[in-house]
Design a protein around this motif. Sequence first.
Motif, PDB file in Angstrom:
ATOM      1  N   ILE A  28       0.859  -1.190   0.000  1.00 53.96           N
ATOM      2  CA  ILE A  28       0.000   0.000   0.000  1.00 53.96           C
ATOM      3  C   ILE A  28       0.893   1.236   0.000  1.00 53.96           C
ATOM      4  O   ILE A  28       1.828   1.331   0.795  1.00 53.96           O
ATOM      5  CB  ILE A  28      -0.923   0.037   1.243  1.00 53.96           C
ATOM      6  N   GLU A  29       0.608   2.161  -0.884  1.00 56.28           N
ATOM      7  CA  GLU A  29       1.240   3.482  -0.875  1.00 56.28           C
ATOM      8  C   GLU A  29       0.140   4.510  -0.674  1.00 56.28           C
ATOM      9  O   GLU A  29      -0.881   4.472  -1.360  1.00 56.28           O
ATOM     10  CB  GLU A  29       1.982   3.745  -2.187  1.00 56.28           C
ATOM     11  N   GLY A  30       0.346   5.401   0.307  1.00 53.25           N
ATOM     12  CA  GLY A  30      -0.706   6.351   0.627  1.00 53.25           C
ATOM     13  C   GLY A  30      -0.207   7.760   0.850  1.00 53.25           C
ATOM     14  O   GLY A  30       1.004   8.017   0.941  1.00 53.25           O
ATOM     15  N   HIS A  31      -1.169   8.686   0.956  1.00 54.30           N
ATOM     16  CA  HIS A  31      -0.868  10.095   1.164  1.00 54.30           C
ATOM     17  C   HIS A  31      -1.914  10.652   2.112  1.00 54.30           C
ATOM     18  O   HIS A  31      -3.115  10.407   1.951  1.00 54.30           O
ATOM     19  CB  HIS A  31      -0.903  10.843  -0.176  1.00 54.30           C
ATOM     20  N   VAL A  32      -1.471  11.395   3.121  1.00 58.11           N
ATOM     21  CA  VAL A  32      -2.373  11.958   4.134  1.00 58.11           C
ATOM     22  C   VAL A  32      -2.360  13.477   4.016  1.00 58.11           C
ATOM     23  O   VAL A  32      -1.292  14.102   4.021  1.00 58.11           O
ATOM     24  CB  VAL A  32      -1.943  11.526   5.559  1.00 58.11           C
ATOM     25  N   VAL A  33      -3.555  14.069   3.906  1.00 57.31           N
ATOM     26  CA  VAL A  33      -3.655  15.522   3.751  1.00 57.31           C
ATOM     27  C   VAL A  33      -4.708  16.084   4.704  1.00 57.31           C
ATOM     28  O   VAL A  33      -5.597  15.368   5.178  1.00 57.31           O
ATOM     29  CB  VAL A  33      -4.014  15.912   2.298  1.00 57.31           C
ATOM     30  N   ASP A  34      -4.589  17.384   4.970  1.00 57.40           N
ATOM     31  CA  ASP A  34      -5.558  18.113   5.784  1.00 57.40           C
ATOM     32  C   ASP A  34      -6.838  18.295   4.970  1.00 57.40           C
ATOM     33  O   ASP A  34      -6.815  18.755   3.833  1.00 57.40           O
ATOM     34  CB  ASP A  34      -4.975  19.461   6.189  1.00 57.40           C
ATOM     35  N   PHE A  35      -7.980  17.933   5.569  1.00 61.65           N
ATOM     36  CA  PHE A  35      -9.256  17.992   4.867  1.00 61.65           C
ATOM     37  C   PHE A  35      -9.606  19.417   4.432  1.00 61.65           C
ATOM     38  O   PHE A  35     -10.127  19.634   3.336  1.00 61.65           O
ATOM     39  CB  PHE A  35     -10.369  17.442   5.771  1.00 61.65           C
ATOM     40  N   ARG A  36      -9.306  20.396   5.274  1.00 62.40           N
ATOM     41  CA  ARG A  36      -9.711  21.780   4.988  1.00 62.40           C
ATOM     42  C   ARG A  36      -8.739  22.479   4.046  1.00 62.40           C
ATOM     43  O   ARG A  36      -9.153  23.150   3.098  1.00 62.40           O
ATOM     44  CB  ARG A  36      -9.824  22.570   6.303  1.00 62.40           C
ATOM     45  N   THR A  37      -7.446  22.326   4.281  1.00 63.06           N
ATOM     46  CA  THR A  37      -6.453  23.076   3.511  1.00 63.06           C
ATOM     47  C   THR A  37      -5.832  22.286   2.359  1.00 63.06           C
ATOM     48  O   THR A  37      -5.259  22.876   1.447  1.00 63.06           O
ATOM     49  CB  THR A  37      -5.323  23.552   4.429  1.00 63.06           C
ATOM     50  N   SER A  86       6.217  14.744   3.321  1.00 61.70           N
ATOM     51  CA  SER A  86       5.228  15.061   2.290  1.00 61.70           C
ATOM     52  C   SER A  86       3.888  14.389   2.553  1.00 61.70           C
ATOM     53  O   SER A  86       3.016  14.377   1.686  1.00 61.70           O
ATOM     54  CB  SER A  86       5.753  14.631   0.910  1.00 61.70           C
ATOM     55  N   GLY A  87       3.754  13.787   3.750  1.00 59.86           N
ATOM     56  CA  GLY A  87       2.499  13.131   4.108  1.00 59.86           C
ATOM     57  C   GLY A  87       2.342  11.742   3.520  1.00 59.86           C
ATOM     58  O   GLY A  87       1.262  11.152   3.598  1.00 59.86           O
ATOM     59  N   ALA A  88       3.411  11.199   2.949  1.00 60.86           N
ATOM     60  CA  ALA A  88       3.331   9.897   2.286  1.00 60.86           C
ATOM     61  C   ALA A  88       3.731   8.771   3.231  1.00 60.86           C
ATOM     62  O   ALA A  88       4.464   8.969   4.205  1.00 60.86           O
ATOM     63  CB  ALA A  88       4.226   9.882   1.047  1.00 60.86           C
ATOM     64  N   PHE A  89       3.250   7.560   2.917  1.00 59.70           N
ATOM     65  CA  PHE A  89       3.633   6.364   3.674  1.00 59.70           C
ATOM     66  C   PHE A  89       3.614   5.171   2.736  1.00 59.70           C
ATOM     67  O   PHE A  89       2.924   5.157   1.705  1.00 59.70           O
ATOM     68  CB  PHE A  89       2.707   6.124   4.866  1.00 59.70           C
ATOM     69  N   VAL A  90       4.394   4.134   3.082  1.00 57.01           N
ATOM     70  CA  VAL A  90       4.484   2.913   2.287  1.00 57.01           C
ATOM     71  C   VAL A  90       4.451   1.710   3.227  1.00 57.01           C
ATOM     72  O   VAL A  90       5.173   1.674   4.226  1.00 57.01           O
ATOM     73  CB  VAL A  90       5.784   2.868   1.446  1.00 57.01           C
ATOM     74  N   LEU A  91       3.617   0.736   2.892  1.00 53.84           N
ATOM     75  CA  LEU A  91       3.548  -0.527   3.623  1.00 53.84           C
ATOM     76  C   LEU A  91       3.832  -1.648   2.631  1.00 53.84           C
ATOM     77  O   LEU A  91       3.079  -1.837   1.672  1.00 53.84           O
ATOM     78  CB  LEU A  91       2.164  -0.722   4.262  1.00 53.84           C
ATOM     79  N   ASP A  92       4.925  -2.381   2.866  1.00 55.27           N
ATOM     80  CA  ASP A  92       5.337  -3.446   1.943  1.00 55.27           C
ATOM     81  C   ASP A  92       5.105  -4.819   2.562  1.00 55.27           C
ATOM     82  O   ASP A  92       4.922  -4.964   3.781  1.00 55.27           O
ATOM     83  CB  ASP A  92       6.827  -3.314   1.599  1.00 55.27           C
ATOM     84  N   GLY A  93       5.137  -5.848   1.715  1.00 55.01           N
ATOM     85  CA  GLY A  93       5.090  -7.231   2.178  1.00 55.01           C
ATOM     86  C   GLY A  93       3.791  -7.605   2.858  1.00 55.01           C
ATOM     87  O   GLY A  93       3.784  -8.388   3.805  1.00 55.01           O
ATOM     88  N   LEU A  94       2.656  -7.074   2.376  1.00 57.30           N
ATOM     89  CA  LEU A  94       1.355  -7.390   2.959  1.00 57.30           C
ATOM     90  C   LEU A  94       0.737  -8.584   2.239  1.00 57.30           C
ATOM     91  O   LEU A  94       0.798  -8.684   1.010  1.00 57.30           O
ATOM     92  CB  LEU A  94       0.411  -6.189   2.849  1.00 57.30           C
ATOM     93  N   GLU A  95       0.115  -9.477   2.990  1.00 64.76           N
ATOM     94  CA  GLU A  95      -0.612 -10.572   2.366  1.00 64.76           C
ATOM     95  C   GLU A  95      -1.832 -10.016   1.642  1.00 64.76           C
ATOM     96  O   GLU A  95      -2.441  -9.045   2.074  1.00 64.76           O
ATOM     97  CB  GLU A  95      -1.045 -11.595   3.420  1.00 64.76           C
ATOM     98  N   ALA A  96      -2.178 -10.625   0.525  1.00 60.65           N
ATOM     99  CA  ALA A  96      -3.328 -10.165  -0.244  1.00 60.65           C
ATOM    100  C   ALA A  96      -4.592 -10.226   0.609  1.00 60.65           C
ATOM    101  O   ALA A  96      -4.795 -11.157   1.382  1.00 60.65           O
ATOM    102  CB  ALA A  96      -3.493 -11.022  -1.496  1.00 60.65           C
ATOM    103  N   GLY A  97      -5.435  -9.206   0.492  1.00 61.05           N
ATOM    104  CA  GLY A  97      -6.664  -9.142   1.285  1.00 61.05           C
ATOM    105  C   GLY A  97      -7.101  -7.700   1.472  1.00 61.05           C
ATOM    106  O   GLY A  97      -6.533  -6.769   0.887  1.00 61.05           O
ATOM    107  N   THR A  98      -8.115  -7.505   2.304  1.00 63.83           N
ATOM    108  CA  THR A  98      -8.651  -6.177   2.576  1.00 63.83           C
ATOM    109  C   THR A  98      -8.134  -5.675   3.918  1.00 63.83           C
ATOM    110  O   THR A  98      -8.190  -6.393   4.919  1.00 63.83           O
ATOM    111  CB  THR A  98     -10.190  -6.198   2.588  1.00 63.83           C
ATOM    112  N   TYR A  99      -7.637  -4.437   3.945  1.00 67.59           N
ATOM    113  CA  TYR A  99      -7.061  -3.832   5.148  1.00 67.59           C
ATOM    114  C   TYR A  99      -7.811  -2.549   5.493  1.00 67.59           C
ATOM    115  O   TYR A  99      -8.187  -1.779   4.612  1.00 67.59           O
ATOM    116  CB  TYR A  99      -5.578  -3.509   4.943  1.00 67.59           C
ATOM    117  N   GLN A 100      -8.003  -2.336   6.800  1.00 69.05           N
ATOM    118  CA  GLN A 100      -8.500  -1.061   7.302  1.00 69.05           C
ATOM    119  C   GLN A 100      -7.291  -0.232   7.726  1.00 69.05           C
ATOM    120  O   GLN A 100      -6.571  -0.602   8.649  1.00 69.05           O
ATOM    121  CB  GLN A 100      -9.449  -1.272   8.492  1.00 69.05           C
ATOM    122  N   VAL A 101      -7.043   0.851   7.014  1.00 69.67           N
ATOM    123  CA  VAL A 101      -5.885   1.713   7.291  1.00 69.67           C
ATOM    124  C   VAL A 101      -6.360   2.898   8.117  1.00 69.67           C
ATOM    125  O   VAL A 101      -7.228   3.665   7.689  1.00 69.67           O
ATOM    126  CB  VAL A 101      -5.244   2.203   5.986  1.00 69.67           C
TER     127      VAL A 101
END
Length: 237
Positions: free
Chosen positions: A42-51, A74-89
Amino acid sequence: MTACTSTPHRRRPLSALVALLAAAALAGCKDATLGPEVQGGIEGHVVDFRTGAAVAGASVTTAPPSEAILTDGSGAFVLDGLEAGTYQVTVRKAGYSPSTVSVSVREDRVARASVLLEEDSEEAEPAPLLAAEVVEFWNVTSGDSAFVEVEYRVRNLGSVATTAYEVYFQIRVGAASYFHEEGAEGLGVGQADGGRFRTWLPQSPASAVIVDGVWSDPPGSTPADSTGGAGGAPPGR
């Protein structure tokens, strides 16, 4: 006139036939057991909802549990080596309400996730945010006794130091669960601490060890994805 004679065929012993069938079955089991693991990321990015500004230093956790990490500058994150499936981040940051998104991880693919954080309506008091995980565990036998040895790590991802903390572990053995706790003194902001313990088991082996909860003084919050580890032989053994 020449008489015809026939040579009787020798029958293969039944034990030899059984041995051949057993070897073929074991080979099939081995191939099935040693197949490649199905993993993605999973590669993700976290930002402020308002700004819309990037949110750095936010804690990122998942359920099922994986590594607990922080977003970069830059608000980014990376999660490697995850088993296939659905994740709650789930993403947490002081001054913001926690936010959770659902992400599907597929084999050999990287899923993308965008997480929006909204500021808290009320200013929350600073508190520790402890993330605990099981790094590794392995089963040990000594005579008629069975033990499990566990290596774990605790990190303070919050904005306030804690003067003491306890980590609660759940040890799964077959259909049963057993519990153990470990405690230590203070952990400063951004600091990490590691530990190891051995505990007796009424039966062996342990199939899983997970973090069941964390307590801290002063009271703080704990990521909901307390993580577990995989069994195996420790380094150097």
